[in-house]
Design an enzyme around this catalytic site. Structure first.
Site, PDB file in Angstrom:
ATOM      1  N   GLY A 202       2.833   2.638   7.796  1.00  0.00           N
ATOM      2  CA  GLY A 202       2.813   3.596   6.692  1.00  0.00           C
ATOM      3  C   GLY A 202       1.374   4.009   6.422  1.00  0.00           C
ATOM      4  N   ALA A 203       1.165   4.651   5.278  1.00  0.00           N
ATOM      5  CA  ALA A 203      -0.163   5.185   4.957  1.00  0.00           C
ATOM      6  C   ALA A 203      -1.228   4.083   4.958  1.00  0.00           C
ATOM      7  CB  ALA A 203      -0.123   5.886   3.592  1.00  0.00           C
TER       8      ALA A 203
ATOM      9  N   GLY B 123      -1.265   0.937   6.337  1.00  0.00           N
ATOM     10  CA  GLY B 123      -1.498   0.325   7.651  1.00  0.00           C
ATOM     11  C   GLY B 123      -2.264   1.255   8.575  1.00  0.00           C
TER      12      GLY B 123
ATOM     13  N   LYS C 153      -4.207  -4.907 -10.942  1.00  0.00           N
ATOM     14  CA  LYS C 153      -3.643  -3.762 -10.221  1.00  0.00           C
ATOM     15  C   LYS C 153      -2.283  -3.365 -10.819  1.00  0.00           C
ATOM     16  CE  LYS C 153      -3.493  -1.994  -5.485  1.00  0.00           C
ATOM     17  NZ  LYS C 153      -2.239  -1.260  -5.482  1.00  0.00           N
TER      18      LYS C 153
ATOM     19  N   ASN D 157      -0.123   0.005 -11.627  1.00  0.00           N
ATOM     20  CA  ASN D 157       1.105   0.325 -10.891  1.00  0.00           C
ATOM     21  C   ASN D 157       2.355   0.299 -11.766  1.00  0.00           C
ATOM     22  OD1 ASN D 157      -0.300  -1.322  -8.090  1.00  0.00           O
ATOM     23  ND2 ASN D 157       0.343   0.811  -8.062  1.00  0.00           N
TER      24      ASN D 157
ATOM     25  N   ASN E 144       3.520   4.027 -11.369  1.00  0.00           N
ATOM     26  CA  ASN E 144       4.569   4.110 -10.350  1.00  0.00           C
ATOM     27  C   ASN E 144       5.940   4.263 -10.992  1.00  0.00           C
ATOM     28  OD1 ASN E 144       2.218   3.133  -8.989  1.00  0.00           O
ATOM     29  ND2 ASN E 144       3.499   2.406  -7.319  1.00  0.00           N
TER      30      ASN E 144
ATOM     31  N   SER F 147       2.855   5.691  -4.764  1.00  0.00           N
ATOM     32  CA  SER F 147       3.632   5.409  -3.551  1.00  0.00           C
ATOM     33  C   SER F 147       5.130   5.272  -3.831  1.00  0.00           C
ATOM     34  CB  SER F 147       3.113   4.133  -2.890  1.00  0.00           C
ATOM     35  OG  SER F 147       3.245   3.030  -3.774  1.00  0.00           O
TER      36      SER F 147
ATOM     37  N   GLU G 181      10.123  -0.454  -4.286  1.00  0.00           N
ATOM     38  CA  GLU G 181       9.578  -1.824  -4.362  1.00  0.00           C
ATOM     39  C   GLU G 181       9.771  -2.406  -5.770  1.00  0.00           C
ATOM     40  OE1 GLU G 181       6.161  -2.495  -1.238  1.00  0.00           O
ATOM     41  OE2 GLU G 181       5.509  -0.956  -2.638  1.00  0.00           O
TER      42      GLU G 181
END
Lengths: 315, 315
Positions: free
Chosen positions: B11-12, B14, B186, B190, B194, B257, B269
């Site tokens: 993905g983005a 990696g 973090k 998120n 998110n 994401s 997630e």
């Protein structure tokens, strides 16, 4: 008591209660736009346990001037159309015309009182599960009773007369002393169920209660609303929350009206059901973090949708 | 330090960090499924302010057995694929292989430690705004630094060596003492961004902050997460919330994401970003009503979507 009745708004609520009154012989006049041709041709059909009937000849019009003065006006438009009714209502009024709002949420009586005077005003809180399954057919899933109250004063002789008329039309009806208390009691249900049904991805009442996390959030939101009502001076017992959960479990799976509006791409009744209660709660110093976030999310979704294809797309 | 590096997950995240290491001459091996042909043909392209390059010949494979043992494995799959990596990773291991998870949320180290031993484990927290704009092109919108930490112990010699290697590959990098504290820091970002980006109808960071109610809910959720971190024994100052809001305002509008996953119809997630933090917060006695409702709503939306056409439709 023989009243000339106007019904403004031909959604599920307006058609159902208007048809009940007309079916019992009442002098009922419907204001409607879209469904005029169908209803003139086919009448209004009501379906539900213990009641299946059609009002073959419903008096309907697309102009309140054609209807003329009435004794009782039932206001059954969505609160998002409140600005429209300011111009629609005057032709229906004579000096003693009573206005009874059947709308959801807080702030409607204040709005109507500003425009038409508070003496005219009553409210009918509709505890009913209805869906309009076609333009002239309404299906009742559960309940059906109305709680009637005067605006900003205790019940009057006319309040009981209207309740009697409703009762004679096979509408279960009771008279309440304190309108705002009853509005908060209804919000204890509408705030969580109408909101979560949309935000959780399009769920009916049974699906919400079957999801352990959503069920817990429903109960927590109910407690917040009860706390807010109490802070605002309208005493509701804590037991209101589990009672309403239990009653919702006992009834058939139901899509709240705001979810029906959402799926139909219609504006949502954000301000009446979440916005005004939130403002009153915060002004009274109630802690309502969950109501706040639910309101913010619904308000954003409503705006994103209204922005339409030119605005941000709904993904 | 010359390490043989495997990147699991294309993905983005990696692709970006793997390409940075490879572009600087590192010995990097990508495990991927879908994009194999494109990347063998066209390489991996990274775009962003101050960096525009293509790794023309990226070592990539769809089998970890083909890649064989490496010194460092960067784990960049979504946490929703954690069960898959249990079988993928063993062929990459020698006795001293380090596993560094670049994943979001809480619970990943514990999961990996159970399967591969806690000594191998490090984490890299990626403070970066990336979108994969095609199968082999990644665009960086903002930031880019990684915070590296050991799992359940202070930094070791290897931690600083990895940080040095990253630095030599033009990846901004720092080493942290306390991994879990950084994870919570973090999550302060998120959990609201998110989550609200999806629930509010598909909004990027700028649109969230431009809506007064959502901005206020973002701040309130941040405060809840800070309170939960503190209750869990990870001291984060209150000022973390306004600082993160300010930094988000300064950066370009960004789709988190999870919103990108949502729009692509991928699983969300939920557990790593909302579920596990909620469980830890509640176990520690933190009051997190807003986190609870956001988790319940996202979890329901994810389930409704996974049920697909045979399940409840998303309206």
């Amino acid at each position: 008591m023989s009243l000339r009745v106007a019904v403004v708004g031909a959604g599920a609520i307006g058609l159902y209660y208007g048809a009940k009154l007309a079916h019992a012989g009442g002098d009922v006049h419907f204001l409607m736009r879209g469904a005029l041709d169908e209803i003139r041709r086919d009448g209004i059909t009501v379906r539900g346990e213990g009641e299946n009937f059609t009002v073959a000849k419903a008096n309907c019009s697309n102009s309140t001037a054609d209807i003329g003065p009435c004794d009782l006006v039932l206001i059954a438009v969505k609160t998002t159309s409140n600005n429209d009714i300011v111009e629609l209502i005057p032709p229906l009024l004579h000096e003693g015309t009573m206005l009874m709002t059947l709308q959801n949420g807080l702030g409607n009586e204040e709005f109507l009182a500003r425009h038409f005077g508070k003496e005219r005003l009553l409210a009918g809180l509709c505890f009913i599960c209805l869906n309009r399954i076609s333009r002239n057919v309404v299906e009742r899933f559960d309940y059906g009773h109305i709680v009637i109250a005067e605006y900003a004063r205790p019940p009057q002789a006319r309040t009981r007369e209207i309740a009697e008329m409703f009762g004679q039309s096979a509408i279960k009806c009771s008279v309440a002393e304190d309108l705002t208390l009853e509005r908060w009691r209804k919000l204890v249900w509408n705030i969580p169920f109408n909101g979560l049904s949309i935000l959780a991805g399009g769920l009916d009442t049974a699906a919400i209660l079957a999801d352990e996390n959503l069920r817990s959030s429903t109960l927590a939101l109910m407690r917040e609303v009860i706390g807010a009502a109490n802070k605002c001076g309208h005493p509701l017992p804590e037991t209101t929350a589990p009672e309403q959960i239990r009653r919702t479990e006992e009834m058939n799976a139901y899509k709240p009206s705001t979810l029906v509006d959402f799926e139909a791409g219609k504006p949502l009744e954000i301000d009446a059901i979440w916005g005004e209660p939130l403002r009153r709660a915060m002004a009274a110093g109630a802690k309502v973090p969950q109501l706040k976030i639910v309101h913010a999310l619904l308000n954003s979704i409503d705006q994103v949708r209204r922005a339409g294809p030119a605005g941000r797309p709904l993904s």
